[in-house]
Design an enzyme around this catalytic site. Sequence first.
Site, PDB file in Angstrom:
ATOM      1  N   CYS A  73       0.828  -1.199   0.000  1.00 33.55           N
ATOM      2  CA  CYS A  73       0.000   0.000   0.000  1.00 33.55           C
ATOM      3  C   CYS A  73       0.870   1.259   0.000  1.00 33.55           C
ATOM      4  O   CYS A  73       0.930   2.017   0.964  1.00 33.55           O
ATOM      5  CB  CYS A  73      -0.946  -0.030   1.183  1.00 33.55           C
ATOM      6  N   GLU A  74       1.620   1.384  -1.053  1.00 28.16           N
ATOM      7  CA  GLU A  74       2.499   2.523  -1.349  1.00 28.16           C
ATOM      8  C   GLU A  74       2.601   2.510  -2.868  1.00 28.16           C
ATOM      9  O   GLU A  74       2.272   1.503  -3.492  1.00 28.16           O
ATOM     10  CB  GLU A  74       3.927   2.299  -0.826  1.00 28.16           C
TER      11      GLU A  74
END
Length: 401
Positions: free
Chosen positions: A328-329
């Site tokens: 989640c980047e």
Amino acid sequence: MNRKLLLSLVKKYESPLYVYDADKIEAQYKRMTNAFSSVKNLKINYAVKALPNINVLKLFNSLNAGLDTVSVQEVQLGLKAGFNPKDIIFTPNGVSLEEIEQAMELGVQVNIDNLSILEQFGQKYPKVPVCVRMNPHIMAGGHSKISVGHIDSKFGISIHQLPHIHRVVENTGMLITGIHMHTGSDIYDVDAFLRATEILFNAGATLKNLESIDFGSGFKVPYKEGDIQTDIEELGEKLSKRFNKFCKDVGKDLTLMFEPGKFLVSEAGKFLVNVNVVKQTTSTVFASVDSGMNHLIRPMFYDAYHHIENISNPSGKERFYTVVGYICETDTFGANRRISEITEGDVLCFNNAGAYCFSMSSNYNSRYRPAEVLVKNGKDYLIRQRETIEDLLRGQELIEF
Ligand SMILES: *Cc1c(COP(=O)(O)O)cnc(C)c1O
């Protein structure tokens, strides 16, 4: 390692997977020793931090390499791999005197990179021979994050402070037997490197107990077709001649040392991942894989280029993809790459995954780190198991609320 072998290894050990080719590692080591074969005393110290798996260290021990270590834990790994402490050099930066003392007690060669510790060490242990890390202030490569020889670098003792080193030696009676530099990754230009070595030769000539000169590393390997790489054969020819002359001038058979990491292991590594999702947006086709910056951070951290191939469909028609991770980047492995057509479930292969890939991996997003496999003489060995939930919980105390 061919495509069929790599695909069979993903089947056997699952994805994501790091695979290393022991024969390639050995070939790179021999290339280096051959390039400097006219030097009588040559020592190649493998930089552990590039790929610290203990089996890789054992492989280097079997080749008669030494080790370059940057933490006392790397020293301990080297000793566990069976190295003689005399064949390990400890080249940390900015560590405490206590850590240097621990390394000294383990019997390894200590390399000191600042005047404060040099003076303290010299007062406490004037009889223990040390090496000093100099900064020659030569920019050998172009990348500011990985070049460590420039004027503002935190690494080494400035060459302009040589008189201060002499003062410390006089005041303490300590023994400086080695002189060292490591100008950082990416030597494109052999002549720039040779200029830096001249500075070190001149400084070394002023040290009367000198036994070795260590020119560090920064040797560049190709990451893509047409990439400039360090011409190790040219460097070997020119620098060996110069080194042999230096030995003659000072009347001693010194040891010539290097400490390559990337050169020895980068190209030997492949990182294999599965494609989870192919997703079209208004401007891009994304291929999302079962990995991310947690397993291979170099593209996000250094803008490093890792060539990506679809080994499940090598002769498919080529299309443009942006290959991204599942973290989640924004973890983009490669933007707008031309890759043969990708279907969900295909296996992608990242090249140059031997150096600074697994060793920089983490558990971010509570993902397991991948398994590692070594291939030697056509046989595959699992050299690190894939992690499990126990690995994520290890060391955490459960408290009652
Ligand atoms: C990291 C490091 C190396 C290895 O550098 P490569 O670019 O991987 O060859 C050598 N010496 C020291 C002191 C290092 O910190």
